[in-house]
Every structure is written in C-alpha cells, then in structure tokens.
Design a protein around this motif. Structure first.
Motif, PDB file in Angstrom:
ATOM      1  N   GLN A 193     -25.638  18.998  11.810  1.00 34.11           N
ATOM      2  CA  GLN A 193     -26.387  18.167  11.399  1.00 34.11           C
ATOM      3  C   GLN A 193     -27.665  18.286  11.325  1.00 34.11           C
ATOM      4  O   GLN A 193     -28.361  18.870  12.343  1.00 34.11           O
ATOM      5  CB  GLN A 193     -26.373  16.208  12.723  1.00 34.11           C
ATOM      6  N   GLU A 194     -28.377  18.058  10.590  1.00 32.14           N
ATOM      7  CA  GLU A 194     -29.840  17.516  10.662  1.00 32.14           C
ATOM      8  C   GLU A 194     -30.858  16.274  11.140  1.00 32.14           C
ATOM      9  O   GLU A 194     -30.453  15.548  10.643  1.00 32.14           O
ATOM     10  CB  GLU A 194     -30.098  17.528   8.541  1.00 32.14           C
ATOM     11  N   TYR A 195     -31.669  16.824  12.668  1.00 30.06           N
ATOM     12  CA  TYR A 195     -32.269  15.823  12.600  1.00 30.06           C
ATOM     13  C   TYR A 195     -33.537  14.815  12.124  1.00 30.06           C
ATOM     14  O   TYR A 195     -34.047  15.950  10.907  1.00 30.06           O
ATOM     15  CB  TYR A 195     -33.231  16.101  14.131  1.00 30.06           C
ATOM     16  N   PRO A 196     -33.608  13.848  11.798  1.00 24.26           N
ATOM     17  CA  PRO A 196     -34.133  12.769  10.969  1.00 24.26           C
ATOM     18  C   PRO A 196     -35.004  13.136  10.859  1.00 24.26           C
ATOM     19  O   PRO A 196     -36.322  13.997  11.807  1.00 24.26           O
ATOM     20  CB  PRO A 196     -33.833  11.718  11.805  1.00 24.26           C
ATOM     21  N   ARG A 197     -36.168  13.950   9.382  1.00 26.95           N
ATOM     22  CA  ARG A 197     -37.468  14.465   9.111  1.00 26.95           C
ATOM     23  C   ARG A 197     -38.803  12.841   9.363  1.00 26.95           C
ATOM     24  O   ARG A 197     -38.258  12.113   9.159  1.00 26.95           O
ATOM     25  CB  ARG A 197     -37.379  14.330   7.965  1.00 26.95           C
ATOM     26  N   THR A 198     -39.633  12.950   9.682  1.00 25.03           N
ATOM     27  CA  THR A 198     -40.352  12.256  10.513  1.00 25.03           C
ATOM     28  C   THR A 198     -42.034  12.488   9.192  1.00 25.03           C
ATOM     29  O   THR A 198     -42.111  14.060   9.181  1.00 25.03           O
ATOM     30  CB  THR A 198     -41.359  12.663  11.764  1.00 25.03           C
TER      31      THR A 198
END
Length: 256
Positions: A193-198
């Motif tokens: 799972q890719e952590y959400p981009r800021t």
C-alpha cells in the motif's frame, strides 16, 4: 507516526528523493523514524537524490538501499539568513526596532548581521555539523576518521556510497520492498500500500492563484509564467527553518 500506530502496517519502505532542507525538519522526521523502527522494520530506498537532510533521515532505517546513480551524502550544514535592507530602501520601507538585549534581534531581515551575531550563528552551524558526523558514525558503525573522509559536504553516487559505508547495498525500489517483507517475516501473505501523497505548497498556491493545478496547461504566456513561478516558489518554500540552518545541497540538480 500514522504508519507506526497502524497495526495493519508490518513494515515500511521509505522512498527518499530529496536534496535535504531544514535542519530542524530533518531531525523531527528522523526522530519519528527512530520510533517507527522500534516497532517495525524500516527500509530506505534512495531515488535520484538523497542528500544532506535526505541522508540524515535515512540513517534511522534498518537498511539503506541506493540506486547506482543516486546522489547521496552531502554531509554538511550551512546557514542562510535573508537581508532586505537594500530592497527596503528602494521601496521606501523603514524599520523601527525595540529590543532588550544585544542579541534579541539576531533573526531580523532588516539589516546585515553584526560580527558578534555571525560568530554565534557560525557556532550553531558547527554544532549541528558535529552532531551530523557523530550520528553518521554511530548509525553506520564508522569511525570518525572514516566519516570525515566521506563528509565535509562531499556527494557520492550510490555505488561509491556503498564503498565508503554510507549505504548498505545498491538496488531499486523493488529490492527495498522485498527486503522489508523479509525483515518483517511476512512470507507470501502481504499486500503493498502506497501512503497518500501530500500536495506541495507550490501546487496549492498556484491552484489558488490561477484556479488550476500544475497538471493543467494554461494558454501562453500564462503557462510560461506559471512554470517559472512554480519553480521559484518550490525553491523558496524549502527555506523555512526557524533558525535559518539547513542540511541541503547548495545547488539544484535536474535529471532528464
């Protein structure tokens, strides 16, 4: 911190692609990574650039994996302090100051620094550099002589960084993912799972200004202006350390 507190996360791969930045921000990130490492494996995967503050945060990982051409190292510190005295005079802006001690106004942007202030700020820079090299020695299990030979602002390719002990092995993101899964003893039962981009500050600012993000092409000459402004804002927004101290490459690298 979110990943540390999430029980569903068993291991973390941190992708670092940064020339560094604020000394304080780098330390805050590193502290969180140290806490994360106490509970689950953390593997750093270095991208095109992982230097200075980018290297500082990487030290807290269980293992550092760099690409062969990663620009890394840049173990150094500098201070940057703005001086708007000439600009203020040109636009007719004057400054009044009330202070209670000789050094109370050290962080002002309205004048050049005094010799006493410069000596104090240089001492801060030297203290942070000493801490930087000491932490490299401890985290990477290197002698201070080996660290000094690899630091002093020098940059290394991923291959060269492995030879001098700054990274553990050379490889890509997929290797880092496999190493993290192995370190956490996940076997074959796991998902990625890719952590959400800021969204970056420059992108949010341009959207407010033009009503659109950088992903939409504007008609000329607005598009050229937007691109120039985006680059300038992106660079300027990185200089926000409360003490004006930075662990950052002192130049920009553009890889095509």
């Amino acid at each position: 911190r979110d990943l540390r507190l999430d029980d569903d996360v068993q291991a973390v791969v941190l992708r670092v692609n940064s020339p560094g930045g604020s000394a304080i921000a780098s330390e805050v990130i590193k502290e969180e990574l140290e806490l994360l490492r106490e509970e689950k494996p953390v593997i750093v995967s270095m991208g095109n650039v992982a230097a200075s503050g980018g290297y500082w945060i990487s030290m807290a990982a269980n293992e550092i994996i760099a690409q062969p051409n990663t620009i890394t190292g840049s173990i150094g510190v500098f201070g940057l302090f703005f001086n708007l005295e000439d600009f203020s005079e040109n636009v007719g802006l004057s400054w009044d100051v009330v202070q209670t001690s000789p050094l109370a106004n050290t962080q002002t942007i309205s004048r050049p620094k005094t010799e006493e202030e410069l000596a104090l700020l240089e001492r801060f820079v030297n203290q942070i550099y000493q801490r930087f090299t000491t932490e490299v020695s401890e985290w990477r299990n290197l002698s201070m002589e080996e660290v000094e030979a690899a630091s002093q602002g020098r940059i290394w390719s991923g291959l060269a960084a492995e030879r001098v002990g700054l990274v553990d092995r050379v490889g890509g993101l997929q290797m880092a993912i496999e190493v993290a899964a192995e370190a956490a003893e996940l076997g074959d039962e796991w998902t990625l799972q890719e952590y959400p981009r800021t969204r970056p500050f420059a992108e949010r600012f341009l959207e407010e200004l033009f009503g659109t993000s950088s992903q939409v092409v504007l008609p000329e000459p607005l598009e050229s202006f937007r691109q120039q402004m985006e680059t300038q804002l992106s660079n300027l927004s990185t200089y926000n350390d409360p003490q004006g101290l930075y662990m950052r490459l002192p130049f920009e690298i553009e890889i095509e």
